[in-house]
Design an enzyme around this catalytic site. Structure first.
Site, PDB file in Angstrom:
ATOM      1  N   LYS A   1      -1.919  -2.193   8.156  1.00 15.70           N
ATOM      2  CA  LYS A   1      -3.050  -1.562   8.848  1.00 15.70           C
ATOM      3  C   LYS A   1      -3.158  -2.158  10.243  1.00 15.70           C
ATOM      4  CE  LYS A   1      -6.045  -0.544   4.874  1.00 15.70           C
ATOM      5  NZ  LYS A   1      -7.351  -0.867   4.235  1.00 15.70           N
TER       6      LYS A   1
ATOM      7  N   HIS B   1      -2.829   2.546  -5.604  1.00 15.10           N
ATOM      8  CA  HIS B   1      -3.685   1.390  -5.332  1.00 15.10           C
ATOM      9  C   HIS B   1      -3.915   0.570  -6.598  1.00 15.10           C
ATOM     10  CE1 HIS B   1      -6.194  -0.820  -2.560  1.00 15.10           C
ATOM     11  NE2 HIS B   1      -7.145  -0.885  -3.484  1.00 15.10           N
TER      12      HIS B   1
ATOM     13  N   HIS C   1      -3.936  -9.103   3.170  1.00 18.43           N
ATOM     14  CA  HIS C   1      -5.376  -9.229   3.353  1.00 18.43           C
ATOM     15  C   HIS C   1      -5.665 -10.069   4.596  1.00 18.43           C
ATOM     16  CE1 HIS C   1      -6.178  -8.557  -1.225  1.00 18.43           C
ATOM     17  NE2 HIS C   1      -6.054  -7.421  -0.568  1.00 18.43           N
TER      18      HIS C   1
ATOM     19  N   ARG D   1       0.835  -1.196   0.000  1.00 19.87           N
ATOM     20  CA  ARG D   1       0.000   0.000   0.000  1.00 19.87           C
ATOM     21  C   ARG D   1       0.876   1.254   0.000  1.00 19.87           C
ATOM     22  NH1 ARG D   1      -2.271  -3.608   3.716  1.00 19.87           N
ATOM     23  NH2 ARG D   1      -4.401  -4.289   3.211  1.00 19.87           N
TER      24      ARG D   1
ATOM     25  N   ARG E   1      -1.149  -1.655  -7.106  1.00 18.77           N
ATOM     26  CA  ARG E   1      -1.348  -2.822  -6.228  1.00 18.77           C
ATOM     27  C   ARG E   1      -2.199  -3.874  -6.955  1.00 18.77           C
ATOM     28  NH1 ARG E   1      -1.527  -4.309  -0.694  1.00 18.77           N
ATOM     29  NH2 ARG E   1      -3.544  -4.996   0.094  1.00 18.77           N
TER      30      ARG E   1
ATOM     31  N   TYR F   1      -9.085 -11.446  -7.472  1.00 20.18           N
ATOM     32  CA  TYR F   1      -8.107 -11.406  -8.557  1.00 20.18           C
ATOM     33  C   TYR F   1      -8.102 -12.675  -9.407  1.00 20.18           C
ATOM     34  CZ  TYR F   1      -6.320  -7.358  -6.077  1.00 20.18           C
ATOM     35  OH  TYR F   1      -6.219  -6.128  -5.467  1.00 20.18           O
TER      36      TYR F   1
END
Length: 282
Positions: A146, A227, A253, A122, A230, A262
């Site tokens: 995060k 992004h 994730h 990110r 990414r 994806y």
């Protein structure tokens, strides 16, 4: 016939905007009721008034979601063309002053773009990367995800080569102090400062806009973002046979369900499967 489609699109955009605003307010009030402190050490609010507001997420099929992602990812050729443009063509369209600024930041910007495309991390993770987080020998970097979670991810050797080129000129070019541990820096009033997330977003937008303006067909003229880089990394991982669980870990994730979006990216691959099935039935 066109009018209902336009109205539907406007309604969809409006509902998405409302949802984003509500989620933003929920996050703000959560912060004010859980994390902030006034001079007495108390939170500013005792109750999150937005916590009980229920929102309904729009249901989107995997194919629809994959189609949207596919429209913004770069192909292998586009990646090469875009990087070549930044390295060798972009400066040709600049004024003398603009060129001076670009040449100062050229190695840095190429390293940032290459690292985003070469790791799938990110933009906040690249902005907060520290010198001691890099392991060139193992071709990996340590990052903060995060929720302030520590993690380690792999990086393409070509991206690390661009990073090495930048680090060779970083101290002299930006006059960084020994106490400056952030990898990517900028100059503000003659002093080296950590580059911000917004600055990275702006530089990516600047280069993609210039690339498109020269007649290149990058995503039909649409701008890119960190992004979307990414997304590009993730889709390329899947196209080259990468493991879905490993991709989940690489992207950070929390759920494999997030990563599975994806796996439906290529309509062309789906057509090949259909053709093979049809051939086998003849």
């Amino acid at each position: 016939m066109v009018l209902p489609c336009i109205c539907r699109a406007k309604c969809l955009i409006s509902s998405q905007l409302v949802l984003r605003n509500i989620n933003a307010l929920k996050s703000l009030f959560n912060y004010l009721t859980q994390e902030t402190e006034n001079k007495d050490g108390e939170c500013y609010f005792y109750r999150n008034v937005f916590s009980k507001i229920k929102v309904t997420k729009e249901k989107v099929t995997a194919n629809s979601r994959a189609k949207k992602i596919s429209s913004v990812v770069l192909s292998d050729n586009e990646i090469d063309e875009f990087l070549h443009f930044v390295k060798f063509e972009y400066e040709k369209y600049l004024t003398t002053r603009q060129k001076s600024v670009f040449l100062r930041d050229k190695e840095r910007d190429i390293a940032i773009i290459s690292m985003l495309l070469g790791s799938g991390i990110r933009v906040s993770e690249i902005a907060n990367l520290l010198i001691h987080d890099i392991n060139f020998k193992k071709e990996q970097i340590d990052i903060i995800r995060k929720g302030n979670k520590e993690d380690t991810v792999l990086v393409l050797p070509s991206a690390l080569a661009a990073l090495e080129d930048y680090l060779k000129i970083r101290t002299e070019r930006y006059k960084t102090a020994t106490s400056m541990h952030y990898v990517f820096v900028t100059k503000y009033q003659g002093i080296a400062q950590p580059i911000s997330v917004r600055a990275i977003q702006n530089l990516v937008g600047k280069y993609t806009k210039a690339f498109n303006s020269q007649g290149n067909a990058l995503n039909s003229g649409k701008g890119l973002s960190p992004h979307k880089f990414r997304h590009t990394f993730a889709s390329e991982w899947i196209r080259t046979g990468g493991n879905l669980v490993l991709l989940r870990d690489q992207l950070g994730h929390s759920s494999i369900e997030t990563t599975t979006k994806y796996t439906n990216l290529s309509a062309a691959e789906g057509k090949k499967v259909i053709d093979k099935m049809d051939e086998s039935r003849k």
